[in-house]
Scaffold this motif. Structure first.
Motif, short mmCIF file in Angstrom:
data_model
loop_
_atom_site.label_atom_id
_atom_site.label_comp_id
_atom_site.label_asym_id
_atom_site.label_seq_id
_atom_site.Cartn_x
_atom_site.Cartn_y
_atom_site.Cartn_z
N ILE A 186 33.43 32.48 37.19
CA ILE A 186 34.88 32.61 36.98
C ILE A 186 35.23 34.06 36.66
O ILE A 186 36.16 34.64 37.25
CB ILE A 186 35.39 31.69 35.84
CG1 ILE A 186 35.14 30.22 36.17
CG2 ILE A 186 36.88 31.92 35.59
CD1 ILE A 186 35.61 29.25 35.08
N ILE A 187 34.48 34.67 35.76
CA ILE A 187 34.74 36.07 35.36
C ILE A 187 34.64 36.99 36.58
O ILE A 187 35.50 37.84 36.80
CB ILE A 187 33.75 36.52 34.26
CG1 ILE A 187 34.05 35.77 32.95
CG2 ILE A 187 33.81 38.04 34.04
CD1 ILE A 187 32.98 35.93 31.87
N ASN A 188 33.61 36.78 37.40
CA ASN A 188 33.39 37.65 38.56
C ASN A 188 34.39 37.43 39.69
O ASN A 188 34.50 38.26 40.59
CB ASN A 188 31.97 37.46 39.10
CG ASN A 188 30.94 38.03 38.15
OD1 ASN A 188 31.25 38.99 37.41
ND2 ASN A 188 29.76 37.45 38.11
N ASN A 189 35.09 36.30 39.66
CA ASN A 189 36.07 36.01 40.70
C ASN A 189 37.51 36.12 40.21
O ASN A 189 38.42 35.63 40.86
CB ASN A 189 35.79 34.64 41.31
CG ASN A 189 34.62 34.71 42.28
OD1 ASN A 189 34.77 35.13 43.42
ND2 ASN A 189 33.44 34.36 41.80
N THR A 190 37.67 36.75 39.08
CA THR A 190 39.02 37.06 38.61
C THR A 190 39.10 38.58 38.41
O THR A 190 38.08 39.28 38.38
CB THR A 190 39.37 36.30 37.32
OG1 THR A 190 38.29 36.43 36.39
CG2 THR A 190 39.63 34.83 37.59
N HIS A 191 40.32 39.04 38.28
CA HIS A 191 40.66 40.45 38.17
C HIS A 191 39.94 41.12 36.98
O HIS A 191 39.89 40.58 35.89
CB HIS A 191 42.18 40.52 37.97
CG HIS A 191 42.74 41.88 37.93
ND1 HIS A 191 42.62 42.79 38.95
CD2 HIS A 191 43.45 42.50 36.95
CE1 HIS A 191 43.22 43.90 38.62
NE2 HIS A 191 43.74 43.77 37.41
N LYS A 192 39.41 42.31 37.21
CA LYS A 192 38.75 43.06 36.12
C LYS A 192 39.80 43.90 35.38
O LYS A 192 40.68 44.47 36.00
CB LYS A 192 37.66 43.99 36.65
CG LYS A 192 36.58 43.29 37.45
CD LYS A 192 35.77 42.28 36.62
CE LYS A 192 34.91 41.40 37.52
NZ LYS A 192 35.71 40.44 38.35
N GLY A 193 39.59 44.00 34.09
CA GLY A 193 40.47 44.82 33.25
C GLY A 193 41.91 44.40 33.25
O GLY A 193 42.81 45.19 33.16
N GLU B 103 31.51 34.08 48.23
CA GLU B 103 31.00 35.21 49.03
C GLU B 103 32.10 35.82 49.89
O GLU B 103 32.00 35.91 51.12
CB GLU B 103 29.79 34.75 49.86
CG GLU B 103 28.60 34.47 48.92
CD GLU B 103 27.40 33.82 49.59
OE1 GLU B 103 27.48 33.52 50.78
OE2 GLU B 103 26.38 33.60 48.89
N SER B 104 33.19 36.19 49.20
CA SER B 104 34.36 36.88 49.78
C SER B 104 35.15 36.09 50.82
O SER B 104 35.98 36.65 51.52
CB SER B 104 33.94 38.23 50.41
OG SER B 104 33.23 38.99 49.49
N GLU B 105 34.89 34.80 50.91
CA GLU B 105 35.61 33.99 51.89
C GLU B 105 36.36 32.85 51.20
O GLU B 105 35.80 32.18 50.33
CB GLU B 105 34.58 33.41 52.87
CG GLU B 105 35.14 33.08 54.23
CD GLU B 105 34.04 32.49 55.10
OE1 GLU B 105 34.32 31.52 55.81
OE2 GLU B 105 32.88 32.99 55.03
N LEU B 106 37.62 32.65 51.60
CA LEU B 106 38.40 31.55 51.03
C LEU B 106 37.88 30.21 51.55
O LEU B 106 37.78 29.98 52.75
CB LEU B 106 39.88 31.69 51.42
CG LEU B 106 40.82 30.59 50.89
CD1 LEU B 106 40.96 30.65 49.38
CD2 LEU B 106 42.17 30.64 51.57
N LYS B 107 37.58 29.31 50.60
CA LYS B 107 37.10 27.97 50.97
C LYS B 107 38.14 26.94 50.55
O LYS B 107 38.67 27.01 49.44
CB LYS B 107 35.79 27.65 50.21
CG LYS B 107 34.66 28.63 50.45
CD LYS B 107 33.93 28.25 51.71
CE LYS B 107 32.72 29.18 51.91
NZ LYS B 107 32.10 28.96 53.22
#
Lengths: 115, 115, 115
Positions: free
Chosen positions: A108-115, B54-58
């Motif tokens: 979740i953290i890695n797929n949401t906006h940083k900062g 992996e950068s793709e919308l699922k």
């Protein structure tokens, strides 16, 4: 390491809302997940709703959606959904995850906006 | 009396996870409910999911499952689901019940592993 | 002003229960929403359940319902559902909303019984 630091300071959160129209839910979800990166994942399903609106009993089909994010983004996510929701008084309910697997929270953290 | 003692020291917990395949969810549920007795009940339903992998919308159909247990078993349940889940990074989210009817909590306690 | 006072002293709550029969769920919901005004809204959907009852594995279709109310009414709602539920040991699980949009909480307050 940085991931660890971020995990120790943030919790997983679920925002729940309902929509009458699947396409507007999908469009909003894409904006939130892909563009704004305010949540990592949306799950939704069809639901029956029963409530009183302007003194009249309503029984309707809606879609209930669960937006998964972290405490870092929950207030921006709430504001964004409120701003773009088709309902006059949308349901916006937030539940804190009491626990979450650390790999899923990292995801979740890695797929949401940083900062 | 013993039930009362156990109730006062444990809370009801819900573990939420998602699966792509109904049969593997049913098989895992049976193991957890019947054999291992790590949860008393599983509810599940079909759900639509939207996320980036992996950068793709699922956009996929999944099953969301709610495993009902107590605080005594929640960590073992979490470990067991993590160990046998077909996904690389499964969603494992835990929500504590803020309240629960005492008879239902007793039923969960009586249908999970003792000691 | 009064709404503000009431908001500051009450939280949003979700009561979760399951039913085997859609019509009895709808009837109970109407009583709770329209007559008794113990909750403002009910959402429900079909769900699959897997559990052990009297030493036998059960796999059944049920309906899961989410009753939305406030902390002021949650204990009366719980008692009322327990009193009229068709099951011997119904699931009655309560989750506190950690946050809720203020307009939606006002809507719940205004659509439940005063005082």
């Amino acid at each position: 390491m940085q991931m660890h630091d971020e995990q120790s300071s943030c919790s997983g959160m679920i925002l729940i809302s309902t929509f009458s129209d699947e396409q507007s839910l999908i469009n909003l979800s894409k904006t939130l997940v892909v563009e704004k990166k305010l949540c990592a994942c949306v799950n939704y399903t069809r639901i029956n709703s029963l409530y009183v609106w302007e003194s009249e009993l309503k029984q309707e089909e809606e879609f209930i959606a669960f937006f998964k994010t972290t405490s870092s983004h929950i207030q921006s996510l709430k504001a964004e959904i409120l701003a773009h929701h088709p309902y006059k008084v949308p349901e916006i309910v937030i539940i804190k995850m009491d626990d979450v697997s650390s790999e899923y929270l990292s995801w979740i953290i890695n797929n949401t906006h940083k900062g």
